[in-house]
Scaffold this active site. Structure first.
Site, PDB file in Angstrom:
ATOM      1  CG  HIS A  45       5.045   0.838   6.356  1.00 57.07           C
ATOM      2  ND1 HIS A  45       5.893   0.003   7.259  1.00 57.07           N
ATOM      3  CD2 HIS A  45       5.478   2.088   6.292  1.00 57.07           C
ATOM      4  CE1 HIS A  45       6.776   0.711   7.686  1.00 57.07           C
ATOM      5  NE2 HIS A  45       6.770   1.883   7.190  1.00 57.07           N
TER       6      HIS A  45
ATOM      7  CG  ASP B 157       8.168  -1.405   4.597  1.00 53.00           C
ATOM      8  OD1 ASP B 157       7.531  -2.459   4.767  1.00 53.00           O
ATOM      9  OD2 ASP B 157       8.802  -1.158   5.544  1.00 53.00           O
TER      10      ASP B 157
HETATM   11  C1  GAR Z   1       0.165  -1.289  12.202  1.00 51.63           C
HETATM   12  O1  GAR Z   1       0.222   0.202  12.496  1.00 51.63           O
HETATM   13  C2  GAR Z   1       0.830  -1.588  10.977  1.00 51.63           C
HETATM   14  O2  GAR Z   1       0.844  -0.594   9.905  1.00 51.63           O
HETATM   15  C3  GAR Z   1       2.012  -1.833  11.633  1.00 51.63           C
HETATM   16  O3  GAR Z   1       1.640  -2.397  12.701  1.00 51.63           O
HETATM   17  C4  GAR Z   1       0.502  -2.077  13.319  1.00 51.63           C
HETATM   18  C5  GAR Z   1      -0.157  -3.154  13.797  1.00 51.63           C
HETATM   19  O4  GAR Z   1      -1.572  -2.604  14.328  1.00 51.63           O
HETATM   20  N1  GAR Z   1       2.824  -2.527  10.740  1.00 51.63           N
HETATM   21  C6  GAR Z   1       4.015  -2.528  10.679  1.00 51.63           C
HETATM   22  O5  GAR Z   1       4.774  -1.284  11.319  1.00 51.63           O
HETATM   23  C7  GAR Z   1       4.856  -3.355   9.688  1.00 51.63           C
HETATM   24  N2  GAR Z   1       6.035  -2.769   9.175  1.00 51.63           N
HETATM   25  P1  GAR Z   1      -2.604  -3.782  14.391  1.00 51.63           P
HETATM   26  O6  GAR Z   1      -1.978  -5.206  14.961  1.00 51.63           O
HETATM   27  O7  GAR Z   1      -3.534  -3.232  15.380  1.00 51.63           O
HETATM   28  O8  GAR Z   1      -3.308  -4.089  13.030  1.00 51.63           O
END
Ligand code: GAR
Length: 201
Positions: free
Chosen positions: A110, A151
């Protein structure tokens, strides 16, 4: 070999970090069982294919009801003999049937310092916008076990980054993503270590 399934919805830079860490031996005694995407257009799928990893799309179009998607995910995880599930930018809340089926074996990354800026509605850029709007001086990333809340599960690892004067949500997101990639690898190693200790007991 411990088999890891990664659930994704978007760009997949965290998935890439896990792939790179396994390939470079920073994560040992583990392999990728499969990638499951909630989005057929996710760039993460291309990353998986490039590395010869089995990729599976389980989306709303094929399975309109959430309960059907949950059953399909559980079936895919079982078929791929999954030991550990990693939510890496997976933009859907898991139903309790799935959380129960893999109790203590699902982790999530997260993009904030939980318990701040998490829960319903806090995902992706929404998190960074809220951090900036609140005038925070630090933000960061958290890896935690997934329980039935959003979360709310036990925290495995966190790392801070500074919020800089004049940051845009994109700039902050990029800084946070860098530490996400680091702590995701470290957290997976920590979890694998605890699984191995439990086996030895
Ligand atoms: C990341 O920042 C992850 O922490 C967030 O989405 C992004 C995905 O990036 N996740 C959330 O917000 C879930 N609550 P990625 O596809 O490049 O790994």
């Amino acid at each position: 070999m411990l088999r890891i399934a990664v659930l994704v919805s978007g760009g997949g830079t965290n998935l890439q970090a896990v792939i790179d860490s396994i390939e470079a031996g920073r994560i040992k005694e583990a392999e990728l069982a499969c990638i499951i995407s909630s989005n057929p257009e996710a760039f993460a799928i291309k990353r998986g294919i490039k590395h010869g990893i089995k990729t599976i799309v389980i989306d709303k179009k094929q399975y309109p009801a959430m309960s059907m998607r949950t059953k399909a995910i559980i079936a895919a995880l079982q078929e791929q003999r999954t030991d550990l599930v990693v939510l890496a930018g997976y933009m859907s809340v898991l139903e309790s049937e799935l959380v129960h089926a893999y109790k203590g074996r699902i982790i999530n990354i997260h993009p904030s310092l939980i318990p701040k800026f998490c829960g319903k509605g806090f995902y992706g850029q929404h998190v960074h916008k809220a951090v900036l709007a609140a005038g925070e001086k630090v933000s960061g990333a958290t890896v935690h076990f997934v329980d039935e809340g959003v979360d709310t599960g036990p925290i495995i690892m966190q790392k801070q980054v500074p919020v800089l004067e004049g940051d845009t949500p994109e700039q902050l997101a990029e800084r946070v993503l860098k530490v996400e990639h680091e702590i995701l690898t470290d957290a997976i190693n920590k979890v694998i270590g605890s699984f191995n200790n439990n086996k030895a007991e």
